[in-house]
Design a protein around this motif. Structure first.
Motif, mmCIF file in Angstrom:
data_model
loop_
_atom_site.group_PDB
_atom_site.id
_atom_site.type_symbol
_atom_site.label_atom_id
_atom_site.label_comp_id
_atom_site.label_asym_id
_atom_site.label_seq_id
_atom_site.Cartn_x
_atom_site.Cartn_y
_atom_site.Cartn_z
ATOM 1 N N SER A 55 -2.532 -4.368 -1.846
ATOM 2 C CA SER A 55 -1.244 -3.782 -1.480
ATOM 3 C C SER A 55 -0.680 -4.535 -0.279
ATOM 4 C CB SER A 55 -1.414 -2.295 -1.167
ATOM 5 O OG SER A 55 -0.161 -1.717 -0.900
ATOM 6 N N ARG A 56 -0.128 -5.689 -0.566
ATOM 7 C CA ARG A 56 0.492 -6.513 0.459
ATOM 8 C C ARG A 56 2.001 -6.488 0.267
ATOM 9 N NH1 ARG A 56 -2.514 -12.289 0.483
ATOM 10 N NH2 ARG A 56 -1.745 -12.375 -1.654
ATOM 11 N N SER A 57 2.705 -7.044 1.215
ATOM 12 C CA SER A 57 4.141 -7.219 1.034
ATOM 13 C C SER A 57 4.374 -8.316 0.006
ATOM 14 C CB SER A 57 4.806 -7.568 2.363
ATOM 15 O OG SER A 57 4.668 -6.502 3.287
ATOM 16 N N LEU A 58 5.602 -8.373 -0.490
ATOM 17 C CA LEU A 58 5.935 -9.239 -1.616
ATOM 18 C C LEU A 58 7.041 -10.216 -1.230
ATOM 19 C CD1 LEU A 58 5.696 -9.768 -4.754
ATOM 20 C CD2 LEU A 58 7.468 -8.013 -5.031
ATOM 21 N N TYR A 87 0.938 -13.060 1.152
ATOM 22 C CA TYR A 87 1.861 -12.224 0.388
ATOM 23 C C TYR A 87 1.514 -12.249 -1.097
ATOM 24 C CZ TYR A 87 5.127 -12.529 4.386
ATOM 25 O OH TYR A 87 5.718 -12.464 5.615
ATOM 26 N N ASN A 88 1.923 -11.202 -1.808
ATOM 27 C CA ASN A 88 2.055 -11.295 -3.251
ATOM 28 C C ASN A 88 3.335 -12.076 -3.546
ATOM 29 O OD1 ASN A 88 -0.241 -9.699 -3.598
ATOM 30 N ND2 ASN A 88 0.946 -7.806 -3.766
ATOM 31 N N ILE A 124 8.217 -4.877 -7.251
ATOM 32 C CA ILE A 124 7.355 -4.275 -6.230
ATOM 33 C C ILE A 124 6.300 -3.391 -6.881
ATOM 34 C CG2 ILE A 124 7.327 -2.644 -4.303
ATOM 35 C CD1 ILE A 124 10.125 -3.754 -3.550
ATOM 36 N N THR A 145 3.632 -5.471 -9.042
ATOM 37 C CA THR A 145 2.685 -6.263 -8.258
ATOM 38 C C THR A 145 1.890 -5.413 -7.270
ATOM 39 O OG1 THR A 145 4.409 -6.770 -6.618
ATOM 40 C CG2 THR A 145 4.100 -8.347 -8.430
ATOM 41 N N SER A 159 2.856 -3.913 -4.638
ATOM 42 C CA SER A 159 3.187 -4.403 -3.303
ATOM 43 C C SER A 159 3.836 -3.316 -2.455
ATOM 44 C CB SER A 159 4.152 -5.596 -3.405
ATOM 45 O OG SER A 159 3.585 -6.653 -4.139
ATOM 46 N N SER A 164 8.699 -6.848 2.737
ATOM 47 C CA SER A 164 8.923 -7.739 1.600
ATOM 48 C C SER A 164 10.243 -8.491 1.754
ATOM 49 C CB SER A 164 8.901 -6.951 0.287
ATOM 50 O OG SER A 164 7.598 -6.471 0.008
#
Length: 213
Positions: A3-6, A102-103, A151, A154, A156, A161
């Motif tokens: 669960s990262r930012s995208l 990041y994703n 979002i 992925t 995210s 993001s």
């Protein structure tokens, strides 16, 4: 995928320079209908709002069945979408760096099958956690739907993001979803009245903005 930012990328004018193949495909159809060719800059100026709007603008000088011409254009482009299209410089290496934090996802108004074929042909398809193209969602950018779909798909975080693109549709999509935006000045889109958070002259500048390098 954690669960990262995208980071959401547009395709044409952001990751790839596709101007010649887009114009070639439009002009193949125009020639088949006995129409004069359009200069590449004219075709390029009509990009960014999906295939139907592109065809409508490129064939506004003749009465025709829009659905029929869209199909002819789609068939032509499917055959020629990798004739001249290339990645912008340093795209691959920059994506590799960004993927450490990041994703990564592509959200484009281009029909999804064509987008996937290009990404695979240029050997960057596997760099992305998802690809959302035209036809996947009910709405195209700048509507929030494909951005929120990316979002979700992925896994995210919306917080932190980004959207990276070369057109007003990308910047407006960022505004509509509360994401930060980066405008690619090297692309062939326009900002209109939108104001990005950052602008870049070359793709590798993203690492300075997104990774503080």
């Amino acid at each position: 995928m954690s669960s990262r930012s995208l980071v959401i990328f547009d395709l044409d004018g952001t990751l790839i320079d596709s101007r010649l193949d887009l114009a070639l495909s439009i002009n193949l159809v125009r020639s088949s209908l006995g129409l004069p060719e359009l200069p590449e800059p004219v075709v390029t100026g009509y990009l960014g709002d999906g295939i139907r709007n592109l065809v409508k603008r490129c064939f506004q000088d003749v009465e025709c069945n829009l659905d029929d011409v869209v199909k002819k254009y789609s068939d032509a482009y499917r055959e020629h979408l990798l004739d001249n299209t290339t990645l912008y410089p340093n795209v691959k290496s920059t994506l590799d760096e960004l993927a450490t934090a990041y994703n990564l996802c592509v959200v484009t108004n281009k029909p999804e099958p064509a987008a996937i074929k290009i990404l695979k042909g240029l050997d960057i398809f596997d760099d992305f956690d998802a690809v959302i193209g035209g036809g996947r969602c009910q709405h195209l950018k700048p509507h929030p739907e494909p951005i929120l779909k990316a979002i979700q798909e992925t896994n995210s975080k919306q917080e932190g993001s980004w959207i990276v693109g070369d057109h007003r549709t990308d910047l407006k999509a960022a505004e509509n979803t509360g994401l930060k935006s980066v405008f690619c000045k090297f692309g062939f889109g326009i900002m209109d009245t939108c104001i990005p958070d950052y602008s870049i002259e070359s793709f590798e500048e993203l690492t300075k903005i997104l990774l503080n390098k």
